[in-house]
Motif scaffolding. Structure first.
Motif, PDB file in Angstrom:
ATOM      1  N   THR A 281       0.845  -1.199   0.000  1.00 13.05           N
ATOM      2  CA  THR A 281       0.000   0.000   0.000  1.00 13.05           C
ATOM      3  C   THR A 281       0.880   1.248   0.000  1.00 13.05           C
ATOM      4  OG1 THR A 281      -1.327  -1.232   1.588  1.00 13.05           O
ATOM      5  CG2 THR A 281      -2.079   0.977   1.042  1.00 13.05           C
ATOM      6  N   GLY A 282       0.605   2.139  -0.950  1.00  8.82           N
ATOM      7  CA  GLY A 282       1.346   3.396  -0.964  1.00  8.82           C
ATOM      8  C   GLY A 282       2.678   3.331  -1.695  1.00  8.82           C
ATOM      9  N   ALA A 283       3.097   2.143  -2.136  1.00  9.20           N
ATOM     10  CA  ALA A 283       4.401   2.043  -2.825  1.00  9.20           C
ATOM     11  C   ALA A 283       4.401   2.858  -4.114  1.00  9.20           C
ATOM     12  CB  ALA A 283       4.744   0.586  -3.116  1.00  9.20           C
ATOM     13  N   GLY A 284       3.290   2.788  -4.847  1.00 13.11           N
ATOM     14  CA  GLY A 284       3.186   3.545  -6.095  1.00 13.11           C
ATOM     15  C   GLY A 284       3.244   5.056  -5.832  1.00 13.11           C
ATOM     16  N   ASP A 285       2.570   5.511  -4.785  1.00 14.05           N
ATOM     17  CA  ASP A 285       2.573   6.939  -4.458  1.00 14.05           C
ATOM     18  C   ASP A 285       3.950   7.384  -3.959  1.00 14.05           C
ATOM     19  OD1 ASP A 285      -0.099   7.198  -5.164  1.00 14.05           O
ATOM     20  OD2 ASP A 285      -0.819   6.804  -3.126  1.00 14.05           O
ATOM     21  N   CYS A 286       4.597   6.520  -3.197  1.00  7.82           N
ATOM     22  CA  CYS A 286       5.960   6.799  -2.733  1.00  7.82           C
ATOM     23  C   CYS A 286       6.900   6.935  -3.934  1.00  7.82           C
ATOM     24  CB  CYS A 286       6.422   5.673  -1.799  1.00  7.82           C
ATOM     25  SG  CYS A 286       8.122   5.833  -1.253  1.00  7.82           S
ATOM     26  N   PHE A 287       6.769   5.990  -4.874  1.00 10.28           N
ATOM     27  CA  PHE A 287       7.599   6.029  -6.087  1.00 10.28           C
ATOM     28  C   PHE A 287       7.381   7.347  -6.830  1.00 10.28           C
ATOM     29  CE2 PHE A 287       8.059   5.560 -10.611  1.00 10.28           C
ATOM     30  CZ  PHE A 287       9.345   5.059 -10.716  1.00 10.28           C
ATOM     31  N   THR A 288       6.107   7.703  -7.039  1.00 11.58           N
ATOM     32  CA  THR A 288       5.779   8.922  -7.799  1.00 11.58           C
ATOM     33  C   THR A 288       6.359  10.161  -7.112  1.00 11.58           C
ATOM     34  OG1 THR A 288       3.789   7.944  -8.719  1.00 11.58           O
ATOM     35  CG2 THR A 288       3.867  10.349  -8.665  1.00 11.58           C
ATOM     36  N   GLY A 289       6.186  10.260  -5.789  1.00  7.67           N
ATOM     37  CA  GLY A 289       6.696  11.415  -5.061  1.00  7.67           C
ATOM     38  C   GLY A 289       8.214  11.540  -5.182  1.00  7.67           C
ATOM     39  N   TYR A 290       8.917  10.419  -5.024  1.00  2.00           N
ATOM     40  CA  TYR A 290      10.374  10.461  -5.155  1.00  2.00           C
ATOM     41  C   TYR A 290      10.809  10.774  -6.582  1.00  2.00           C
ATOM     42  CZ  TYR A 290      12.124   9.528  -0.522  1.00  2.00           C
ATOM     43  OH  TYR A 290      12.484   9.685   0.792  1.00  2.00           O
ATOM     44  N   LEU A 291      10.082  10.256  -7.551  1.00  2.00           N
ATOM     45  CA  LEU A 291      10.393  10.578  -8.945  1.00  2.00           C
ATOM     46  C   LEU A 291      10.258  12.087  -9.171  1.00  2.00           C
ATOM     47  CD1 LEU A 291      10.908   9.915 -11.916  1.00  2.00           C
ATOM     48  CD2 LEU A 291       8.510   9.327 -12.161  1.00  2.00           C
ATOM     49  N   VAL A 292       9.162  12.663  -8.691  1.00  5.50           N
ATOM     50  CA  VAL A 292       8.925  14.095  -8.878  1.00  5.50           C
ATOM     51  C   VAL A 292      10.012  14.913  -8.175  1.00  5.50           C
ATOM     52  CG1 VAL A 292       7.353  16.004  -8.316  1.00  5.50           C
ATOM     53  CG2 VAL A 292       6.434  13.846  -9.230  1.00  5.50           C
ATOM     54  N   ALA A 293      10.322  14.552  -6.925  1.00  6.15           N
ATOM     55  CA  ALA A 293      11.350  15.295  -6.180  1.00  6.15           C
ATOM     56  C   ALA A 293      12.690  15.224  -6.914  1.00  6.15           C
ATOM     57  CB  ALA A 293      11.478  14.741  -4.769  1.00  6.15           C
ATOM     58  N   GLY A 294      12.976  14.086  -7.518  1.00  5.90           N
ATOM     59  CA  GLY A 294      14.219  13.932  -8.296  1.00  5.90           C
ATOM     60  C   GLY A 294      14.203  14.803  -9.535  1.00  5.90           C
ATOM     61  N   LEU A 295      13.083  14.813 -10.240  1.00  9.03           N
ATOM     62  CA  LEU A 295      12.970  15.644 -11.448  1.00  9.03           C
ATOM     63  C   LEU A 295      13.118  17.118 -11.095  1.00  9.03           C
ATOM     64  CD1 LEU A 295       9.932  13.937 -13.252  1.00  9.03           C
ATOM     65  CD2 LEU A 295      12.367  13.714 -13.818  1.00  9.03           C
ATOM     66  N   MET A 296      12.595  17.500  -9.927  1.00  9.86           N
ATOM     67  CA  MET A 296      12.665  18.902  -9.504  1.00  9.86           C
ATOM     68  C   MET A 296      14.113  19.369  -9.374  1.00  9.86           C
ATOM     69  SD  MET A 296       9.598  18.843  -6.695  1.00  9.86           S
ATOM     70  CE  MET A 296       9.859  20.464  -5.960  1.00  9.86           C
ATOM     71  N   LYS A 297      15.007  18.449  -8.980  1.00  8.84           N
ATOM     72  CA  LYS A 297      16.416  18.833  -8.802  1.00  8.84           C
ATOM     73  C   LYS A 297      17.147  18.929 -10.135  1.00  8.84           C
ATOM     74  CE  LYS A 297      16.778  16.615  -4.312  1.00  8.84           C
ATOM     75  NZ  LYS A 297      16.984  15.247  -3.832  1.00  8.84           N
ATOM     76  N   LEU A 298      16.596  18.300 -11.187  1.00 13.25           N
ATOM     77  CA  LEU A 298      17.337  18.183 -12.437  1.00 13.25           C
ATOM     78  C   LEU A 298      17.272  19.402 -13.347  1.00 13.25           C
ATOM     79  CD1 LEU A 298      16.766  14.541 -13.679  1.00 13.25           C
ATOM     80  CD2 LEU A 298      18.710  15.531 -12.482  1.00 13.25           C
ATOM     81  N   GLY A 299      16.187  20.145 -13.336  1.00 14.86           N
ATOM     82  CA  GLY A 299      16.055  21.204 -14.334  1.00 14.86           C
ATOM     83  C   GLY A 299      15.643  20.617 -15.672  1.00 14.86           C
TER      84      GLY A 299
END
Ligand code: ADP
Ligand code: NA
Length: 319
Positions: free
Chosen positions: A258-276
């Protein structure tokens, strides 16, 4: 330069977990051994994951007066909740029976999540916007369109799946990132009337084929498809092939997905935010790797929002 900033337009729920021996049957009254109430909703969970991953995040959604405590929990998790609305409705609610075998049976009430909210007062530093499909799709599209006109990167996790008509008229050309699981990519291809070449050799090959087919229909959108214990495949606009990132090695058996997909999405977004905006494939791969590690850690613990790990703990596992 101000730091990257993400707006999540999404759902927030009170999740009520009733521990029962067996699911209640028609005409029956049963007793629950336990009742636990937690913060839930895909929008809230993904916001928590972005915050724990180190991203600056504004949540835009609505609760009723019975849901002020979940708003507080979101704030305590590090999410900015100043843009939230308090409405004369019940807060979104999930009534979840959990039986002795650990299976779920869920009643969902949308409540305040179905408040129509227009894209006003978007923070001028906003660089990213994130959507799921637990709020009115019309509101999602309004935010998406306003993001596209301001050069804001957008991420959509179409869960639960919109209808066929909604998918066919969706403004895909305005979407930067699509995040789906195996079932969702298959459903999307069917609803968009895409003919997928048969690939029966392995489930991963089948998912790869679905993602490639979909990418031809929505060529300006990067696609990330999660495959549970098989990790993720991604099709970046920059690159003609799909890439595969394996799932994290777990320290024990999977305890609660439960929540693994949402955890994945949040971390993906936070990573993209750092990239530009001018990232390389290898930078994208590193972001996916950190997101799979975080999702794996979420699977090792019971709970949804509460099992999303902190960025510093994920980084320890990366080394
Ligand atoms: P959803 O719950 O949205 O269907 P998935 O089941 O695909 O999403 O899981 C999302 C991500 O969580 C996967 O890409 C993977 O990184 C991680 N994950 C899920 N299940 C496991 C597992 N059993 N072992 C390791 N990682 C997992
Ligand atoms: Na979990």
């Amino acid at each position: 330069m101000p730091p990257p900033r993400c707006l999540v337009r999404g759902s927030i729920n009170v999740d009520e977990f009733f521990q029962v021996q067996e699911f209640v049957q028609p005409g029956q009254t049963i007793s629950s051994n336990d009742l636990v109430k937690r913060l839930g909703g895909k929008g809230a969970n993904q916001s928590v994951a972005i915050a724990r991953a180190g991203g600056l995040v504004d949540f835009v959604g609505a609760v009723g007066s019975d849901g002020l405590w979940v708003k507080d929990e979101l704030k305590v998790a590090g999410v900015n909740v100043e843009g939230m609305l308090l409405v004369k409705e019940n807060t979104g609610r999930a009534i979840i029976q959990v039986n002795a075998a650990g299976e779920n049976s869920i009643i969902l009430f949308k409540g305040a999540n179905y408040t129509s909210i227009s894209p006003q007062k978007i923070h001028s530093d906003t660089t990213h916007m994130v959507f799921q499909n637990e709020v009115p799709l019309q509101s999602t599209i309004e935010f998406l369109t306003s993001a596209a006109s301001s050069n804001i990167a957008t991420v959509f996790n179409p869960s639960p799946m919109p209808t066929r008509n909604e998918l066919q008229s969706f403004p895909w050309n305005q979407l930067t990132w699509l995040i789906v699981n195996e079932g969702e990519v298959s459903e999307l291809c069917t609803m968009l009337d895409l003919a997928v070449p048969q690939q029966s050799t392995s489930p991963n090959k089948a998912a790869q084929s679905l993602v490639l087919t979909l990418s031809i229909r929505i060529p300006s959108t990067n696609i990330v498809c999660t495959l549970g214990a098989d990790g993720v495949i991604a099709k970046f606009c920059l690159f003609p092939e799909t890439v595969h990132v394996p799932a994290a090695q777990l320290s024990g058996p999977p305890l609660d997905t439960t929540g693994a997909g949402d955890c994945f999405t949040g971390y993906l977004v936070a990573g993209l935010m750092k990239l530009g905006s001018t990232a390389t494939i290898s930078e994208y791969l590193q972001v996916l790797q950190r997101a799979t590690k975080a999702a794996g850690m979420c699977v090792e613990k019971a709970g949804a929002a509460s099992s999303i790990p902190l960025g510093i703990d994920v980084d320890v596992r990366m080394n």
